[in-house]
Scaffold this motif. Structure first.
Motif, PDB file in Angstrom:
ATOM      1  N   HIS A  83       0.853  -1.186   0.000  1.00 36.96           N
ATOM      2  CA  HIS A  83       0.000   0.000   0.000  1.00 36.96           C
ATOM      3  C   HIS A  83       0.888   1.235   0.000  1.00 36.96           C
ATOM      4  N   TYR A  85       1.831   4.994   0.974  1.00 38.22           N
ATOM      5  CA  TYR A  85       1.636   5.975   2.032  1.00 38.22           C
ATOM      6  C   TYR A  85       2.588   7.137   1.783  1.00 38.22           C
ATOM      7  N   LEU A 138       0.512   9.549   6.073  1.00 37.75           N
ATOM      8  CA  LEU A 138      -0.814   9.698   5.471  1.00 37.75           C
ATOM      9  C   LEU A 138      -1.052   8.550   4.507  1.00 37.75           C
ATOM     10  N   ASP A 139      -2.312   8.127   4.402  1.00 36.39           N
ATOM     11  CA  ASP A 139      -2.633   7.120   3.400  1.00 36.39           C
ATOM     12  C   ASP A 139      -2.975   7.808   2.081  1.00 36.39           C
ATOM     13  N   PHE A 140      -3.401   7.028   1.105  1.00 31.53           N
ATOM     14  CA  PHE A 140      -3.659   7.554  -0.233  1.00 31.53           C
ATOM     15  C   PHE A 140      -4.782   8.594  -0.241  1.00 31.53           C
ATOM     16  N   GLN A 141      -5.738   8.477   0.680  1.00 26.66           N
ATOM     17  CA  GLN A 141      -6.838   9.447   0.782  1.00 26.66           C
ATOM     18  C   GLN A 141      -6.501  10.612   1.713  1.00 26.66           C
ATOM     19  N   ARG A 142      -5.251  10.728   2.107  1.00 33.81           N
ATOM     20  CA  ARG A 142      -4.738  11.789   2.987  1.00 33.81           C
ATOM     21  C   ARG A 142      -5.295  11.695   4.416  1.00 33.81           C
ATOM     22  N   ASN A 143      -5.586  10.482   4.883  1.00 37.28           N
ATOM     23  CA  ASN A 143      -6.011  10.262   6.262  1.00 37.28           C
ATOM     24  C   ASN A 143      -4.791  10.007   7.133  1.00 37.28           C
ATOM     25  N   HIS A 150      -7.627   4.560  12.842  1.00 36.35           N
ATOM     26  CA  HIS A 150      -7.222   4.065  11.518  1.00 36.35           C
ATOM     27  C   HIS A 150      -6.908   2.570  11.592  1.00 36.35           C
TER      28      HIS A 150
END
Length: 182
Positions: A83, A85, A138-143, A150
């Motif tokens: 994934h 990040y 941050l993840d791909f959705q900027r979370n 999370h």
């Protein structure tokens, strides 16, 4: 009685009162950045003490993730368990300060007697800095991946622990690049 005065005077010469104390992290800590230091962002960060010289972590990230001296501290793409990040990091310091209370008292007493002070006025306080690295993911959705809600938080913390261990135990950062294993 003279012995008592001697011990008291000796204690005063050696007494340093801590005014500000940098936190002593055994290994690491996950907390909100602003809670650790006001100039950090208000997101969850993984923080550890950095005993190495300045710019060592910069060099580590720059070499390991092939940043070519561009955007080394902000939004560095990293892959964890297939994934994508984005890693951001901050090098920050916290100071420890002490006052030499004995020196202040002795100098004041000498001034009252008309004798010049023994200690330099700038020598009343002693300050030392402790440096820390604060990591944010941050993840791909900027979370915020380190947020307690999370789903990948535990894996991110594990990743940061491995990164910290690798950084602290590696002198030649090209070794970290070769271990990267994309």
């Amino acid at each position: 009685m003279k012995f008592f005065y001697f011990i008291t005077a000796l204690f005063l010469f050696q007494s340093c009162v801590p005014v500000q104390v940098a936190p002593k992290l055994k290994n690491d800590k996950v907390t909100k950045g602003k809670k650790f230091k006001k100039d950090l962002p208000d997101v969850y960060t993984y923080i550890f003490r950095d005993p190495k010289d300045v710019d060592e972590f910069y060099n580590y990230i720059n070499i390991k993730y092939e940043c070519n001296d561009e955007y080394v501290d902000d939004m560095v793409p990293v892959i964890i368990d297939d994934h994508l990040y984005y890693l951001s990091w901050y090098e920050t310091d916290k100071s420890s300060s002490t006052w030499n209370l004995g020196g202040m008292i002795v100098d004041k007493a000498l001034e009252n007697e008309g004798v010049s002070p023994l200690f330099d006025r700038t020598g009343y306080t002693r300050t030392s800095d402790t440096w820390y690295i604060a990591l944010h993911l941050l993840d791909f959705q900027r979370n915020d991946v380190l947020h307690p809600d999370h789903e990948k938080r535990d894996r991110a913390i594990e990743f940061f622990k491995e990164m910290r261990q690798e950084y602290l135990s590696t002198d030649n950062y090209y070794q970290a690049y070769l271990k990267r294993g994309y």
